[in-house]
Design an enzyme around this catalytic site. Structure first.
Site, PDB file in Angstrom:
ATOM      1  N   THR A  94      45.311  62.947   2.396  1.00  0.00           N
ATOM      2  CA  THR A  94      45.791  61.773   3.120  1.00  0.00           C
ATOM      3  C   THR A  94      44.703  60.706   3.173  1.00  0.00           C
ATOM      4  OG1 THR A  94      44.991  62.551   5.267  1.00  0.00           O
ATOM      5  CG2 THR A  94      47.215  63.230   4.617  1.00  0.00           C
ATOM      6  N   LYS A 143      41.610  68.630  19.327  1.00  0.00           N
ATOM      7  CA  LYS A 143      42.677  69.412  18.709  1.00  0.00           C
ATOM      8  C   LYS A 143      42.888  70.753  19.409  1.00  0.00           C
ATOM      9  CE  LYS A 143      43.964  66.444  15.611  1.00  0.00           C
ATOM     10  NZ  LYS A 143      45.309  65.839  15.693  1.00  0.00           N
ATOM     11  N   ASP A 171      52.758  52.743  15.333  1.00  0.00           N
ATOM     12  CA  ASP A 171      51.431  52.775  14.740  1.00  0.00           C
ATOM     13  C   ASP A 171      50.707  51.529  15.227  1.00  0.00           C
ATOM     14  OD1 ASP A 171      49.209  52.887  12.642  1.00  0.00           O
ATOM     15  OD2 ASP A 171      50.467  54.537  11.956  1.00  0.00           O
ATOM     16  N   ASN A 186      51.836  62.502  16.116  1.00  0.00           N
ATOM     17  CA  ASN A 186      51.069  62.639  14.882  1.00  0.00           C
ATOM     18  C   ASN A 186      49.813  61.771  14.851  1.00  0.00           C
ATOM     19  OD1 ASN A 186      50.713  63.192  11.864  1.00  0.00           O
ATOM     20  ND2 ASN A 186      51.012  60.968  11.889  1.00  0.00           N
ATOM     21  N   TYR A 235      36.317  66.118  17.535  1.00  0.00           N
ATOM     22  CA  TYR A 235      37.591  66.381  16.877  1.00  0.00           C
ATOM     23  C   TYR A 235      38.134  67.746  17.280  1.00  0.00           C
ATOM     24  CZ  TYR A 235      41.119  66.565  13.183  1.00  0.00           C
ATOM     25  OH  TYR A 235      42.298  66.661  12.492  1.00  0.00           O
TER      26      TYR A 235
END
Length: 251
Positions: free
Chosen positions: A187, A156, A37, A87, A152
């Protein structure tokens, strides 16, 4: 026997949300996990929580040289990776008319190029150990459009296409590649998109899905675990939905 006993995994965007849930579940199921990360303090804390089966290192997924360093560190600490979970991602919404090239490329760099670099980096070590599993986290927006979500959606949709292409190319090496497409999940990424750091506040309203509730990161982690394990040994190049029924049709 635990479902990932003896497996070695790299998880990007691993310090919170879906990534952290995946990391915790993988460790519980016997895997050694390299957490990556850009939030180093959170990453170090999570690795300490998970114990000797986990380690953390900084990774900007859009930097090719940093991927090489992650693979070297993973091999030195645990061995050759047999699982990759791509991810890491960012979420931005803006009308097409006002969307700048810089803003567009920021999303593409993380969500699309990061997945490409991750997959390419792991091919050689997975080949050496006789195969592996790659799980790319896409989105329902990798299957359908969204107002103000051009960058986005583009990123994706690219993940969906790259997954299928990679699955065809890598099957001969016994490397399986699948994508997961979450719907509304509670989240920090969603909270930040709503201008807050509080997940409960951001998800207080009911999402427009047939199941009438927000999904939880742990629910996505369970699907990722299935795709990383031998239980999905005949699945590759597929898109797995976990969206509360969002894409089933009009309500």
């Amino acid at each position: 026997m635990r479902r990932l006993e003896g497996k070695i995994a790299i998880v990007t965007g691993a310090v919170r949300g879906i990534g952290a849930s995946v990391a915790r579940l993988f460790v519980q199921e016997g895997a050694a996990v390299m957490l990556t990360d850009m939030r180093d303090e959170l990453g170090s804390a999570l690795a300490a929580e998970l114990g000797s089966q986990a380690a953390y290192t900084h990774l900007d997924v859009g930097e090719e040289a940093e991927w090489a360093a992650v693979l070297e560190l993973t091999h030195r600490r645990f061995g050759a990776p047999t699982i990759l979970v791509n991810n890491a991602g960012i979420f931005r919404t803006e009308p097409i008319e006002s969307l700048s090239m810089q803003a567009y490329m920021e999303v593409i760099r993380t969500n699309q190029i990061g997945v490409f670099l991750g997959m390419r980096s792991c091919i050689a070590p997975m080949r050496e150990v006789g195969g592996g599993a790659i799980v790319n986290i896409s989105s329902v927006q990798g299957l359908e459009g969204m107002r103000n979500g051009l960058a986005y959606c583009a990123s994706k949709f690219a993940v969906t296409g790259m997954t299928r292409t990679a699955a065809i190319e890598l099957a001969k090496y016994r490397i399986r590649v699948n994508s997961v497409h979450p719907g509304p999940i509670a989240t920090s990424l969603v909270a930040e998109a709503h201008g807050t750091s509080d997940i409960a506040t951001a998800t207080a309203h009911e999402p427009g899905v047939p199941m009438k509730r927000w999904g939880q990161p742990e629910e996505i982690a369970g699907l990722v675990l299935y795709l990383a394990s031998e239980e999905s040994s005949y699945s590759t190049g597929s898109a797995f939905l976990a969206d509360g029924g969002l894409t089933a049709g009009l309500m």
